[in-house]
Scaffold this active site. Structure first.
Site, mmCIF file in Angstrom:
data_model
loop_
_atom_site.group_PDB
_atom_site.id
_atom_site.type_symbol
_atom_site.label_atom_id
_atom_site.label_comp_id
_atom_site.label_asym_id
_atom_site.label_seq_id
_atom_site.Cartn_x
_atom_site.Cartn_y
_atom_site.Cartn_z
ATOM 1 N N GLU A 197 22.836 -3.742 -7.342
ATOM 2 C CA GLU A 197 22.727 -3.598 -8.796
ATOM 3 C C GLU A 197 21.265 -3.689 -9.259
ATOM 4 O O GLU A 197 20.960 -4.328 -10.275
ATOM 5 C CB GLU A 197 23.575 -4.663 -9.494
ATOM 6 C CG GLU A 197 25.022 -4.675 -9.031
ATOM 7 C CD GLU A 197 25.869 -5.725 -9.731
ATOM 8 O OE1 GLU A 197 25.603 -6.019 -10.918
ATOM 9 O OE2 GLU A 197 26.794 -6.258 -9.105
ATOM 10 N N GLU A 254 29.789 -13.569 -8.212
ATOM 11 C CA GLU A 254 29.330 -14.453 -9.285
ATOM 12 C C GLU A 254 30.167 -15.721 -9.434
ATOM 13 O O GLU A 254 30.523 -16.123 -10.547
ATOM 14 C CB GLU A 254 29.287 -13.679 -10.602
ATOM 15 C CG GLU A 254 28.340 -12.492 -10.558
ATOM 16 C CD GLU A 254 28.342 -11.666 -11.838
ATOM 17 O OE1 GLU A 254 29.061 -12.036 -12.791
ATOM 18 O OE2 GLU A 254 27.630 -10.647 -11.891
#
Length: 408
Positions: A320, A180
């Site tokens: 995820e 991220e």
């Protein structure tokens, strides 16, 4: 092998979706063939996740061991979980030290059950322990200089990869090296940075960018690649992020891949390939609301992104993954959507590149009761987006994936 996959896909594409209200094929997870075994026919691992405390949930872990051949520790292999401040302060060489106790017990479970592990994650600015960046590992002292921080980061990456590969050889098959790092909105990255490397998150500055350097992402991949090479290990290196199938992340991510793979040169002066793949976090649907959920357009966007990353020479992992659903009476629609999504995964891997090498689901269980202390998880994975009920019972979505992988 490709001919066999193509023949299987012919049957899959001719099959209809499981009708609403169809009965489950089994009552227990043991009534089903291994989902990961079926997925292997199409060239990708099927992954799940677990936390340290979930090891005590026998029913859940039995499902993990039977149906998933990849697993991710949700938090315990992240830096903020591993770093030990007291030991770091006492280290004679000034380099960071880690406490691997909890992580080791989780990797031991994977090794004992023949399940591979996605290493997640080496470098992530969110929730990072700030003392890591200060002189003497003490928040009351000034920030350490850039040279010191680059040495610390290099040592951290080397120690973590080496620890797990030495003690559990071959169990961790890939690492999310950086997580991220791409900003979402204007103001969260420099306007002149085509990589969109995050400068701030929720008002807090990115300490890796501030104190390691503008190249901290590329440098982290170089450290990881050098470590893997020195170990002679078969470990793939990934960049992982959310919204990776939207242009706001996809376009700068492709620029970042190019930057990483032109960052270092070999003895012949040729660029070294430091990054092997892209982890596309698969949170699909609206956040905290049914609006935007179970939208076929999202499947098209995911497929498009897989193709574009593959064109850039990347393996792709869906990480995820949680197909969100906030309304219990939409169970049949949720199941049909999951089947359609998996048929896309299967179809794309019949092509020559077969770029999709893992699909890792984090939305395993329903979370039907809104828990004020766990509101984030309720919104993130959704209350009725699981493959299993909150009590680990089989749902129609599990059943639909099974039939899709079977070509039915």
């Amino acid at each position: 092998m490709k001919r066999m996959i193509a023949l299987l896909m012919t049957a899959v594409l001719c099959a209809g979706l499981m009708p609403a209200g169809a009965e489950l094929s089994g009552k227990e997870n043991t009534d089903y063939e291994s989902l990961c075994g079926l997925a292997a026919q199409y060239g990708f691992k099927l992954g799940g996740c677990f936390s340290f405390n979930q090891r005590a949930d026998k029913a859940y872990m039995d499902v993990m061991a039977r149906h998933f051949n990849s697993i991710t520790c949700t938090n315990e292999t992240k830096a903020y979980s591993l770093l030990d401040q007291r030991m770091s302060k006492a280290a004679e060489d000034g380099m960071p030290r880690m406490n691997f106790k909890n992580a080791d017990r989780m990797i031991e479970w994977a090794q004992a059950n023949g399940v591979s592990v996605r290493g997640h994650v080496l470098v992530w600015d969110a929730y990072m322990t700030t003392w890591f960046f200060h002189e003497g590992y003490d928040n009351n002292k000034p920030f350490a200089d850039t040279e010191t921080m680059r040495a610390r980061l290099k040592s951290y990456i080397e120690q973590v990869i080496t620890h797990f590969e030495t003690n559990y050889p071959g169990v961790i098959y890939c690492w999310d090296v950086v997580n991220e790092a791409i900003g979402d909105n204007i103001g969260e990255y420099r306007a002149d940075d085509e990589r969109h490397i995050r400068t701030v998150r929720s008002g807090a500055t990115n300490l890796f960018l501030d104190h390691v350097g503008d190249d901290y992402v590329e440098y982290s991949f170089l450290c990881a690649k050098d470590t893997v090479k020195a170990l002679g290990a078969d470990i793939k290196l990934f960049y992982n992020d959310y919204n990776m199938f939207s242009d706001g992340k996809l376009i700068p991510a492709l620029k970042l891949v190019k930057s990483i793979n032109s960052y270092a040169q070999n003895e012949e002066g040729k660029n070294r390939k430091l990054i092997d793949g892209i982890g596309m976090q698969g949170y699909i649907g609206g956040y905290g609301t049914q609006s935007g959920c179970l939208n076929d357009k999202d499947i098209d966007l995911v497929e498009r992104a897989i193709r574009l990353y593959a064109k850039a020479g990347m393996q792709v992992h869906i990480t995820e993954m949680a197909v969100r659903n906030y309304e219990k009476d939409r169970a049949a629609e949720h199941a049909a959507y999951y089947a359609k999504l998996f048929r896309m995964f299967m179809s794309i891997n019949t092509e020559e590149s077969a770029p999709l090498t893992a699909v890792c689901i984090w939305g395993i269980n329903d979370i039907p009761v809104r828990n004020a202390g766990n509101e984030y998880s309720w919104k993130l994975n959704s209350p009725f987006g699981g493959l299993l009920t909150e009590r680990n019972q089989i749902k129609t979505s599990f059943d639909s994936i099974y039939h899709a992988l079977k070509g039915e």
